[in-house]
Design a protein around this motif. Sequence first.
Motif, PDB file in Angstrom:
ATOM      1  N   SER A  20       0.847  -1.187   0.000  1.00 33.99           N
ATOM      2  CA  SER A  20       0.000   0.000   0.000  1.00 33.99           C
ATOM      3  C   SER A  20       0.882   1.237   0.000  1.00 33.99           C
ATOM      4  CB  SER A  20      -0.937   0.014   1.213  1.00 33.99           C
ATOM      5  OG  SER A  20      -0.194   0.037   2.422  1.00 33.99           O
ATOM      6  N   SER A  21       0.296   2.368  -0.383  1.00 34.25           N
ATOM      7  CA  SER A  21       1.013   3.649  -0.409  1.00 34.25           C
ATOM      8  C   SER A  21       0.244   4.670   0.420  1.00 34.25           C
ATOM      9  CB  SER A  21       1.159   4.159  -1.843  1.00 34.25           C
ATOM     10  OG  SER A  21       1.919   3.258  -2.630  1.00 34.25           O
ATOM     11  N   PRO A  22       0.922   5.400   1.299  1.00 31.31           N
ATOM     12  CA  PRO A  22       0.227   6.408   2.115  1.00 31.31           C
ATOM     13  C   PRO A  22      -0.072   7.662   1.291  1.00 31.31           C
ATOM     14  CG  PRO A  22       2.568   6.453   2.603  1.00 31.31           C
ATOM     15  CD  PRO A  22       2.366   5.324   1.623  1.00 31.31           C
ATOM     16  N   ASP A  23      -1.213   8.288   1.550  1.00 35.61           N
ATOM     17  CA  ASP A  23      -1.568   9.536   0.884  1.00 35.61           C
ATOM     18  C   ASP A  23      -0.890  10.711   1.572  1.00 35.61           C
ATOM     19  OD1 ASP A  23      -3.273   8.222  -0.899  1.00 35.61           O
ATOM     20  OD2 ASP A  23      -4.958   8.335   0.512  1.00 35.61           O
ATOM     21  N   PHE A  51      12.631   3.397   8.774  1.00 37.38           N
ATOM     22  CA  PHE A  51      11.718   4.537   8.663  1.00 37.38           C
ATOM     23  C   PHE A  51      12.441   5.799   9.110  1.00 37.38           C
ATOM     24  CE2 PHE A  51       8.742   7.440  10.817  1.00 37.38           C
ATOM     25  CZ  PHE A  51       7.861   7.721   9.783  1.00 37.38           C
ATOM     26  N   SER A  52      12.185   6.900   8.422  1.00 33.11           N
ATOM     27  CA  SER A  52      12.750   8.194   8.819  1.00 33.11           C
ATOM     28  C   SER A  52      11.700   9.278   8.607  1.00 33.11           C
ATOM     29  CB  SER A  52      14.002   8.519   8.010  1.00 33.11           C
ATOM     30  OG  SER A  52      13.691   8.717   6.639  1.00 33.11           O
ATOM     31  N   GLU A  53      11.804  10.332   9.417  1.00 33.47           N
ATOM     32  CA  GLU A  53      10.899  11.481   9.302  1.00 33.47           C
ATOM     33  C   GLU A  53      11.733  12.744   9.414  1.00 33.47           C
ATOM     34  OE1 GLU A  53       6.702  11.833  11.098  1.00 33.47           O
ATOM     35  OE2 GLU A  53       7.971  12.975  12.497  1.00 33.47           O
ATOM     36  N   VAL A  54      11.650  13.607   8.400  1.00 35.60           N
ATOM     37  CA  VAL A  54      12.439  14.835   8.350  1.00 35.60           C
ATOM     38  C   VAL A  54      11.495  16.026   8.353  1.00 35.60           C
ATOM     39  CG1 VAL A  54      14.101  16.194   7.030  1.00 35.60           C
ATOM     40  CG2 VAL A  54      14.297  13.696   7.101  1.00 35.60           C
ATOM     41  N   ARG A  55      11.739  16.965   9.254  1.00 38.74           N
ATOM     42  CA  ARG A  55      10.923  18.184   9.345  1.00 38.74           C
ATOM     43  C   ARG A  55      11.594  19.306   8.568  1.00 38.74           C
ATOM     44  NH1 ARG A  55       8.082  21.372  14.378  1.00 38.74           N
ATOM     45  NH2 ARG A  55       8.315  23.487  13.553  1.00 38.74           N
ATOM     46  N   THR A  56      10.789  20.011   7.761  1.00 41.90           N
ATOM     47  CA  THR A  56      11.255  21.190   7.026  1.00 41.90           C
ATOM     48  C   THR A  56      10.419  22.380   7.469  1.00 41.90           C
ATOM     49  OG1 THR A  56      11.864  19.834   5.109  1.00 41.90           O
ATOM     50  CG2 THR A  56      11.662  22.206   4.767  1.00 41.90           C
ATOM     51  N   ASP A  57      11.067  23.364   8.097  1.00 46.17           N
ATOM     52  CA  ASP A  57      10.343  24.506   8.636  1.00 46.17           C
ATOM     53  C   ASP A  57       9.787  25.377   7.515  1.00 46.17           C
ATOM     54  OD1 ASP A  57      10.837  23.718  11.222  1.00 46.17           O
ATOM     55  OD2 ASP A  57      12.679  24.897  11.385  1.00 46.17           O
ATOM     56  N   GLY A  58       8.642  26.012   7.807  1.00 46.03           N
ATOM     57  CA  GLY A  58       8.022  26.919   6.858  1.00 46.03           C
ATOM     58  C   GLY A  58       8.280  28.364   7.220  1.00 46.03           C
ATOM     59  N   ASP A  59       7.286  29.233   6.912  1.00 46.86           N
ATOM     60  CA  ASP A  59       7.480  30.665   7.104  1.00 46.86           C
ATOM     61  C   ASP A  59       7.124  31.134   8.516  1.00 46.86           C
ATOM     62  OD1 ASP A  59       4.807  30.163   6.874  1.00 46.86           O
ATOM     63  OD2 ASP A  59       4.389  31.691   5.362  1.00 46.86           O
ATOM     64  N   CYS A  60       6.676  30.239   9.379  1.00 45.76           N
ATOM     65  CA  CYS A  60       6.407  30.594  10.768  1.00 45.76           C
ATOM     66  C   CYS A  60       6.525  29.320  11.602  1.00 45.76           C
ATOM     67  CB  CYS A  60       5.025  31.237  10.923  1.00 45.76           C
ATOM     68  SG  CYS A  60       3.643  30.110  10.634  1.00 45.76           S
ATOM     69  N   THR A  69       9.638   8.638   5.196  1.00 46.65           N
ATOM     70  CA  THR A  69      10.159   7.693   4.206  1.00 46.65           C
ATOM     71  C   THR A  69      10.250   6.300   4.813  1.00 46.65           C
ATOM     72  OG1 THR A  69      11.481   9.458   3.172  1.00 46.65           O
ATOM     73  CG2 THR A  69      12.059   7.190   2.619  1.00 46.65           C
ATOM     74  N   TRP A  70       9.581   5.355   4.168  1.00 45.12           N
ATOM     75  CA  TRP A  70       9.676   3.943   4.526  1.00 45.12           C
ATOM     76  C   TRP A  70      10.580   3.248   3.504  1.00 45.12           C
ATOM     77  CZ3 TRP A  70       5.358   6.851   4.938  1.00 45.12           C
ATOM     78  CH2 TRP A  70       4.630   6.800   6.138  1.00 45.12           C
ATOM     79  N   THR A  71      11.516   2.441   3.982  1.00 51.50           N
ATOM     80  CA  THR A  71      12.416   1.692   3.097  1.00 51.50           C
ATOM     81  C   THR A  71      12.300   0.203   3.414  1.00 51.50           C
ATOM     82  OG1 THR A  71      13.956   3.557   2.967  1.00 51.50           O
ATOM     83  CG2 THR A  71      14.792   1.388   2.332  1.00 51.50           C
ATOM     84  N   ALA A  72      12.084  -0.597   2.376  1.00 53.03           N
ATOM     85  CA  ALA A  72      12.033  -2.054   2.502  1.00 53.03           C
ATOM     86  C   ALA A  72      13.209  -2.639   1.728  1.00 53.03           C
ATOM     87  CB  ALA A  72      10.714  -2.601   1.974  1.00 53.03           C
ATOM     88  N   THR A  73      14.049  -3.444   2.395  1.00 50.83           N
ATOM     89  CA  THR A  73      15.262  -3.998   1.776  1.00 50.83           C
ATOM     90  C   THR A  73      15.232  -5.517   1.892  1.00 50.83           C
ATOM     91  OG1 THR A  73      16.473  -2.008   2.481  1.00 50.83           O
ATOM     92  CG2 THR A  73      17.778  -3.910   1.768  1.00 50.83           C
ATOM     93  N   CYS A  76      19.270  -9.364  -0.588  1.00 55.08           N
ATOM     94  CA  CYS A  76      20.349  -9.055  -1.531  1.00 55.08           C
ATOM     95  C   CYS A  76      20.603  -7.565  -1.663  1.00 55.08           C
ATOM     96  CB  CYS A  76      20.019  -9.650  -2.898  1.00 55.08           C
ATOM     97  SG  CYS A  76      20.116 -11.450  -2.945  1.00 55.08           S
ATOM     98  N   GLY A  77      20.003  -6.772  -0.785  1.00 56.78           N
ATOM     99  CA  GLY A  77      20.264  -5.338  -0.784  1.00 56.78           C
ATOM    100  C   GLY A  77      19.395  -4.529  -1.727  1.00 56.78           C
ATOM    101  N   ASN A  78      18.423  -5.187  -2.374  1.00 58.91           N
ATOM    102  CA  ASN A  78      17.502  -4.432  -3.219  1.00 58.91           C
ATOM    103  C   ASN A  78      16.490  -3.715  -2.338  1.00 58.91           C
ATOM    104  OD1 ASN A  78      18.535  -5.610  -5.784  1.00 58.91           O
ATOM    105  ND2 ASN A  78      17.681  -7.502  -4.914  1.00 58.91           N
ATOM    106  N   ALA A  79      16.284  -2.424  -2.604  1.00 59.08           N
ATOM    107  CA  ALA A  79      15.438  -1.609  -1.721  1.00 59.08           C
ATOM    108  C   ALA A  79      14.409  -0.839  -2.527  1.00 59.08           C
ATOM    109  CB  ALA A  79      16.293  -0.646  -0.901  1.00 59.08           C
ATOM    110  N   SER A  80      13.281  -0.592  -1.899  1.00 61.32           N
ATOM    111  CA  SER A  80      12.247   0.275  -2.467  1.00 61.32           C
ATOM    112  C   SER A  80      11.743   1.209  -1.378  1.00 61.32           C
ATOM    113  CB  SER A  80      11.090  -0.548  -3.046  1.00 61.32           C
ATOM    114  OG  SER A  80      10.496  -1.357  -2.046  1.00 61.32           O
ATOM    115  N   ASN A  81      11.221   2.365  -1.791  1.00 59.96           N
ATOM    116  CA  ASN A  81      10.798   3.410  -0.850  1.00 59.96           C
ATOM    117  C   ASN A  81       9.347   3.804  -1.078  1.00 59.96           C
ATOM    118  OD1 ASN A  81      13.435   3.683   0.294  1.00 59.96           O
ATOM    119  ND2 ASN A  81      14.034   4.974  -1.437  1.00 59.96           N
ATOM    120  N   GLU A  82       8.726   4.236  -0.006  1.00 56.90           N
ATOM    121  CA  GLU A  82       7.439   4.921  -0.049  1.00 56.90           C
ATOM    122  C   GLU A  82       7.585   6.212   0.747  1.00 56.90           C
ATOM    123  OE1 GLU A  82       4.623   4.650  -1.548  1.00 56.90           O
ATOM    124  OE2 GLU A  82       4.866   2.701  -2.523  1.00 56.90           O
TER     125      GLU A  82
END
Length: 208
Positions: A20-23, A51-60, A69-73, A76-82
């Motif tokens: 599945s993919s998150p909206d 899993f990682s979560e990065v915050r990007t500040d806005g104008d206030c 970002t979710w990563t499934a590996t 054999c080291g093959n990875a995909s992201n959502e």
Amino acid sequence: TTVYTLFTEIIDTTPPVFLSSPDDITIECDETAETPNLEAFDTCSEVVYSFSEVRTDGDCPNNYTLTRTWTATDGCGNASNEVQIVTVEDTTPPEFEFIDGYINQYEPGQDVFIDCREYGNIFQLIANNAVATDNCSGHTPVEYHFEDLGNFDCAEYGYIGHLLTTWKSTDECGNSSVATINWYLVDESAPVFQNVPDDVCAGNNLPP
């Protein structure tokens, strides 16, 4: 006898596939976006997740984005992201509450018809008579303005004075709210004579 030997090399170049993919979503700054639990399938091996979560500040301070970002590996080291983008906004202005004992019986925006003798109490109102609370910034500063709109003909308008008290507050993201009370001064009391003389029996010597 002839022998043919075939060496077969089996390789894994296909990454796992997320089921599945998150909206992407947009929420208010006092809301919480739940983190979905994503699963992936691989045809050859077990899947390891990160899993990682990065915050990007806005104008206030209360406008920002979260990049999840979710990563499934596979083995054999093959990875995909959502990836999911959570947009956090502050669009709600502060809310006012009147706390002073003289005006806490009224609501912002109310028209109040009051005896003209109360003018002094209204004139003494200040910013601290109201508090403003924002859903994300907490208590916000309050500005106050008093305006005397002049005298009016009681017979024509039904009141002799009109006063406007205004409280304004702005949160950290520029959302403002204004609380006003329109005070209409009415005169429902007849004049009262002062120093009325007592009745006297004066004969021919009438008092002044």
